[in-house]
Design a protein around this motif. Structure first.
Motif, PDB file in Angstrom:
ATOM      1  N   THR A  37      43.918  48.463  53.623  1.00 31.75           N
ATOM      2  CA  THR A  37      43.159  47.335  54.185  1.00 31.75           C
ATOM      3  C   THR A  37      43.966  46.645  55.267  1.00 31.75           C
ATOM      4  O   THR A  37      43.642  46.742  56.449  1.00 31.75           O
ATOM      5  CB  THR A  37      42.786  46.337  53.075  1.00 31.75           C
ATOM      6  OG1 THR A  37      43.979  45.871  52.436  1.00 31.75           O
ATOM      7  CG2 THR A  37      41.850  46.973  52.056  1.00 31.75           C
ATOM      8  N   ARG A  60      52.171  29.410  52.789  1.00 28.93           N
ATOM      9  CA  ARG A  60      50.870  29.469  52.123  1.00 28.93           C
ATOM     10  C   ARG A  60      50.727  28.322  51.125  1.00 28.93           C
ATOM     11  O   ARG A  60      51.647  28.055  50.360  1.00 28.93           O
ATOM     12  CB  ARG A  60      50.755  30.800  51.390  1.00 28.93           C
ATOM     13  CG  ARG A  60      49.445  31.032  50.629  1.00 28.93           C
ATOM     14  CD  ARG A  60      49.503  32.406  49.990  1.00 28.93           C
ATOM     15  NE  ARG A  60      48.379  32.748  49.163  1.00 28.93           N
ATOM     16  CZ  ARG A  60      47.433  33.631  49.508  1.00 28.93           C
ATOM     17  NH1 ARG A  60      47.463  34.199  50.682  1.00 28.93           N
ATOM     18  NH2 ARG A  60      46.476  33.936  48.657  1.00 28.93           N
ATOM     19  N   ASN A  64      46.474  28.643  46.361  1.00 32.91           N
ATOM     20  CA  ASN A  64      45.724  29.845  46.725  1.00 32.91           C
ATOM     21  C   ASN A  64      46.337  31.051  46.006  1.00 32.91           C
ATOM     22  O   ASN A  64      47.418  31.506  46.362  1.00 32.91           O
ATOM     23  CB  ASN A  64      45.775  30.023  48.244  1.00 32.91           C
ATOM     24  CG  ASN A  64      44.785  31.070  48.725  1.00 32.91           C
ATOM     25  OD1 ASN A  64      44.008  31.615  47.939  1.00 32.91           O
ATOM     26  ND2 ASN A  64      44.822  31.357  50.010  1.00 32.91           N
ATOM     27  N   HIS A  69      48.987  44.028  42.690  1.00 36.64           N
ATOM     28  CA  HIS A  69      48.766  45.432  43.027  1.00 36.64           C
ATOM     29  C   HIS A  69      49.463  46.332  42.018  1.00 36.64           C
ATOM     30  O   HIS A  69      50.634  46.110  41.695  1.00 36.64           O
ATOM     31  CB  HIS A  69      49.293  45.731  44.436  1.00 36.64           C
ATOM     32  CG  HIS A  69      48.603  44.950  45.517  1.00 36.64           C
ATOM     33  ND1 HIS A  69      48.732  43.582  45.625  1.00 36.64           N
ATOM     34  CD2 HIS A  69      47.790  45.337  46.521  1.00 36.64           C
ATOM     35  CE1 HIS A  69      48.003  43.169  46.662  1.00 36.64           C
ATOM     36  NE2 HIS A  69      47.425  44.214  47.229  1.00 36.64           N
ATOM     37  N   THR A 119      42.365  33.343  35.296  1.00 36.18           N
ATOM     38  CA  THR A 119      42.013  34.704  35.708  1.00 36.18           C
ATOM     39  C   THR A 119      43.075  35.256  36.657  1.00 36.18           C
ATOM     40  O   THR A 119      43.833  34.500  37.258  1.00 36.18           O
ATOM     41  CB  THR A 119      40.671  34.697  36.460  1.00 36.18           C
ATOM     42  OG1 THR A 119      40.759  33.748  37.530  1.00 36.18           O
ATOM     43  CG2 THR A 119      39.520  34.320  35.532  1.00 36.18           C
ATOM     44  N   ARG A 123      44.260  44.929  42.066  1.00 39.55           N
ATOM     45  CA  ARG A 123      43.711  46.129  42.699  1.00 39.55           C
ATOM     46  C   ARG A 123      44.726  47.259  42.792  1.00 39.55           C
ATOM     47  O   ARG A 123      45.933  47.031  42.699  1.00 39.55           O
ATOM     48  CB  ARG A 123      43.093  45.815  44.072  1.00 39.55           C
ATOM     49  CG  ARG A 123      44.031  45.817  45.258  1.00 39.55           C
ATOM     50  CD  ARG A 123      43.221  45.526  46.524  1.00 39.55           C
ATOM     51  NE  ARG A 123      44.008  45.719  47.737  1.00 39.55           N
ATOM     52  CZ  ARG A 123      43.964  46.813  48.511  1.00 39.55           C
ATOM     53  NH1 ARG A 123      43.188  47.817  48.194  1.00 39.55           N
ATOM     54  NH2 ARG A 123      44.709  46.890  49.599  1.00 39.55           N
ATOM     55  N   SER A 145      48.128  39.060  52.176  1.00 42.97           N
ATOM     56  CA  SER A 145      48.293  39.687  53.479  1.00 42.97           C
ATOM     57  C   SER A 145      49.606  39.193  54.106  1.00 42.97           C
ATOM     58  O   SER A 145      49.990  38.040  53.916  1.00 42.97           O
ATOM     59  CB  SER A 145      47.100  39.352  54.372  1.00 42.97           C
ATOM     60  OG  SER A 145      46.839  37.959  54.349  1.00 42.97           O
ATOM     61  N   SER A 183      40.405  43.551  51.180  1.00 40.36           N
ATOM     62  CA  SER A 183      39.556  44.126  50.130  1.00 40.36           C
ATOM     63  C   SER A 183      38.395  43.214  49.747  1.00 40.36           C
ATOM     64  O   SER A 183      38.457  41.993  49.912  1.00 40.36           O
ATOM     65  CB  SER A 183      40.411  44.384  48.877  1.00 40.36           C
ATOM     66  OG  SER A 183      40.951  43.171  48.393  1.00 40.36           O
ATOM     67  N   ARG A 197      34.489  37.723  48.093  1.00 36.16           N
ATOM     68  CA  ARG A 197      34.876  38.025  49.487  1.00 36.16           C
ATOM     69  C   ARG A 197      34.336  39.409  49.830  1.00 36.16           C
ATOM     70  O   ARG A 197      34.675  40.378  49.167  1.00 36.16           O
ATOM     71  CB  ARG A 197      36.403  38.001  49.623  1.00 36.16           C
ATOM     72  CG  ARG A 197      36.898  38.319  51.036  1.00 36.16           C
ATOM     73  CD  ARG A 197      38.394  38.160  51.192  1.00 36.16           C
ATOM     74  NE  ARG A 197      39.151  39.222  50.531  1.00 36.16           N
ATOM     75  CZ  ARG A 197      40.484  39.293  50.504  1.00 36.16           C
ATOM     76  NH1 ARG A 197      41.211  38.323  51.057  1.00 36.16           N
ATOM     77  NH2 ARG A 197      41.083  40.293  49.895  1.00 36.16           N
ATOM     78  N   SER A 229      36.651  31.327  44.907  1.00 28.35           N
ATOM     79  CA  SER A 229      37.885  31.979  45.293  1.00 28.35           C
ATOM     80  C   SER A 229      38.631  30.981  46.168  1.00 28.35           C
ATOM     81  O   SER A 229      38.204  30.701  47.275  1.00 28.35           O
ATOM     82  CB  SER A 229      37.566  33.254  46.068  1.00 28.35           C
ATOM     83  OG  SER A 229      38.737  33.997  46.238  1.00 28.35           O
ATOM     84  N   GLY A 231      40.983  30.886  48.137  1.00 22.62           N
ATOM     85  CA  GLY A 231      41.333  31.235  49.519  1.00 22.62           C
ATOM     86  C   GLY A 231      40.182  31.035  50.490  1.00 22.62           C
ATOM     87  O   GLY A 231      40.393  30.917  51.698  1.00 22.62           O
TER      88      GLY A 231
HETATM   89  O1  TXA Z   1      43.105  43.796  50.994  1.00 19.74           O
HETATM   90  C1  TXA Z   1      43.661  42.870  50.394  1.00 19.74           C
HETATM   91  O2  TXA Z   1      43.125  42.304  49.434  1.00 19.74           O
HETATM   92  C2  TXA Z   1      45.027  42.427  50.900  1.00 19.74           C
HETATM   93  C3  TXA Z   1      46.015  43.563  50.655  1.00 19.74           C
HETATM   94  C4  TXA Z   1      47.446  43.187  50.962  1.00 19.74           C
HETATM   95  O3  TXA Z   1      45.891  44.005  49.332  1.00 19.74           O
HETATM   96  N1  TXA Z   1      45.453  41.218  50.261  1.00 19.74           N
HETATM   97  C5  TXA Z   1      44.870  40.006  50.532  1.00 19.74           C
HETATM   98  O4  TXA Z   1      45.441  38.956  49.858  1.00 19.74           O
HETATM   99  O5  TXA Z   1      43.951  39.877  51.300  1.00 19.74           O
HETATM  100  P1  TXA Z   1      45.164  37.440  50.259  1.00 19.74           P
HETATM  101  O6  TXA Z   1      46.141  36.675  49.451  1.00 19.74           O
HETATM  102  O7  TXA Z   1      45.235  37.269  51.717  1.00 19.74           O
HETATM  103  O8  TXA Z   1      43.742  37.158  49.686  1.00 19.74           O
HETATM  104  C6  TXA Z   1      43.515  37.088  48.293  1.00 19.74           C
HETATM  105  C7  TXA Z   1      42.159  36.497  48.013  1.00 19.74           C
HETATM  106  C8  TXA Z   1      42.146  35.004  48.320  1.00 19.74           C
HETATM  107  O9  TXA Z   1      40.885  34.670  48.878  1.00 19.74           O
HETATM  108  C9  TXA Z   1      42.324  34.395  46.927  1.00 19.74           C
HETATM  109  O10 TXA Z   1      41.808  33.081  46.833  1.00 19.74           O
HETATM  110  C10 TXA Z   1      41.559  35.375  46.059  1.00 19.74           C
HETATM  111  O11 TXA Z   1      41.868  36.642  46.619  1.00 19.74           O
HETATM  112  N2  TXA Z   1      42.015  35.336  44.658  1.00 19.74           N
HETATM  113  C11 TXA Z   1      43.211  35.690  44.161  1.00 19.74           C
HETATM  114  N3  TXA Z   1      43.271  35.471  42.828  1.00 19.74           N
HETATM  115  C12 TXA Z   1      42.079  34.981  42.451  1.00 19.74           C
HETATM  116  C13 TXA Z   1      41.496  34.563  41.218  1.00 19.74           C
HETATM  117  N4  TXA Z   1      42.189  34.601  40.073  1.00 19.74           N
HETATM  118  N5  TXA Z   1      40.227  34.101  41.239  1.00 19.74           N
HETATM  119  C14 TXA Z   1      39.508  34.075  42.390  1.00 19.74           C
HETATM  120  N6  TXA Z   1      39.994  34.458  43.588  1.00 19.74           N
HETATM  121  C15 TXA Z   1      41.260  34.899  43.636  1.00 19.74           C
END
Ligand code: TXA
Ligand code: MG
Length: 348
Positions: A37, A60, A64, A69, A119, A123, A145, A183, A197, A229, A231
């Protein structure tokens, strides 16, 4: 801090070259690595201090949460309370791949990863360098990211170097990311599950496997609705310039953008247009960038972040972008563009 850049020749990939980075990761250091991704900024997910370093390096917000992984599906069992049937079906269908599932977390997962939520997001990435690195580290890897917070996600090692050189221990250069958008995130604790997302695995693809899912368009909701979510609430993926999306049929879209450009010309602002292959030649802007043909949305997805960064590099001050068709991965493309534009859309 000195950042070591490890260039991988993917035509004859030798997993052994990753060993120093895998050891560093296991020991609590920060390692940026390619996925299918975008590039991720990894830390040992079982080490709260290491995970804390991610937030610092990226700038960050700590509310968030991060995605964890893993390199084998069965490694999820230590991270969650139990695997619901629908999650099992999706894992079998789409892992390794650009799908993140949110599930109830086990006590092993530190609170710093989940921002205190009950939670955890997990992935299995579809990239041999990522899988080999995580496997050799022998621990689950928390990774957002690998960009500075607020900047477009990195789809090439050069982007990571630009943002994080001097702030992290290793950057593994594995070339371009093939999907180019983050993703799909789906909340499996709800029934029907909720897409938090949109991404490379579309709602239609998910529904074929498990029946109804809810595509929760958080950004489109207004007022003080609390995004599920965390983020999703931040203005993300943004170039420095102010960006506006212009949507409508192609002829009207081109005319409207050229009209807008005409207005800004007098002000001596450096203008940019993001346009498809089909219409790129029709604009009179300082910089016209083209992520691909309307007929090949996967190519547009793969190139879009790189284009947003290029506008910044060229000092563009105001950007107009064409709207791209919203089917398949087009949902994810438009979701990211709307965020980059802070919701500014002109419909013609
Ligand atoms: O493709 C991807 O997902 C990339 C690659 C590196 O794997 N990673 C990525 O991570 O995009 P990041 O941190 O930029 O985005 C993670 C998203 C955020 O919107 C975050 O709020 C959501 O996943 N997230 C993480 N843990 C969560 C949870 N327990 N409940 C709801 N949303 C969650
Ligand atoms: Mg991100």
């Amino acid at each position: 801090m000195e950042t070591l850049v490890l260039k991988i020749d993917s035509s004859r990939f030798d997993p052994e070259v990753l060993l120093p980075a895998a050891v560093a990761l296991a020991e609590g250091k920060l390692v940026a690595f390619p996925t299918e991704t975008v590039y991720g900024l990894g830390a040992n997910a079982l080490d709260p201090i290491a995970v804390g370093r991610i937030f610092k390096a990226k700038g960050r917000p700590s509310d968030n949460p991060l995605i964890v992984h893993i390199s084998r599906i069965e490694d999820i069992n230590q991270l969650i309370v139990s695997m619901p049937e629908k999650a099992r079906i999706l894992a079998d269908a789409f892992w390794p791949g650009p799908l993140t599932m949110v599930l109830n977390k086990s006590n092993l997962v530190p609170d710093v990863i989940t921002a205190g939520l009950s939670t955890v997001a997990v992935r299995v990435p579809d990239n041999e360098i990522a899988l080999s690195l995580i496997g050799q580290a022998g621990v689950p890897v928390a990774a957002p990211s690998a960009n500075l917070s607020g900047k477009p996600s990195p789809t090439d090692a050069a982007h990571v170097i630009q943002d994080l050189s001097g702030r992290i221990d290793f950057i593994i250069d594995g070339g371009n990311c093939k999907v180019g958008l983050e993703s799909t995130v789906i909340d499996m604790t709800a029934d029907p599950p909720v897409v938090l997302r949109p991404g490379g695995i579309t709602a239609e693809m998910l529904e074929k496997k498990i029946g109804k899912v809810i595509a929760d368009n958080v950004l489109e909701k207004d007022g003080d609705n609390i995004p599920k979510s965390p983020g999703m609430k931040y203005r993300h993926y943004s170039p420095k310039a102010e960006m506006t999306i212009v949507s409508g049929d192609p002829k009207k879209m081109v005319d409207a953008i050229n009209n807008l450009l005409g207005r800004y010309k007098a002000g001596n602002l450096k203008t940019g247009v993001l346009a498809s292959e089909e219409t790129r030649a029709l604009y009179d802007a300082s910089v016209v960038l083209c992520p691909g043909s309307m007929k090949r949305p996967e190519n547009i997805a793969a190139e879009i972040y790189s284009c947003l960064r290029k506008f910044d590099d060229e000092g563009v001050e105001i950007i107009f972008t064409e709207a791209f068709p919203e089917h398949g991965i087009g949902h994810a493309i438009m979701n990211r563009l709307k965020k980059a534009a802070g919701g500014r859309i002109i419909r013609v």
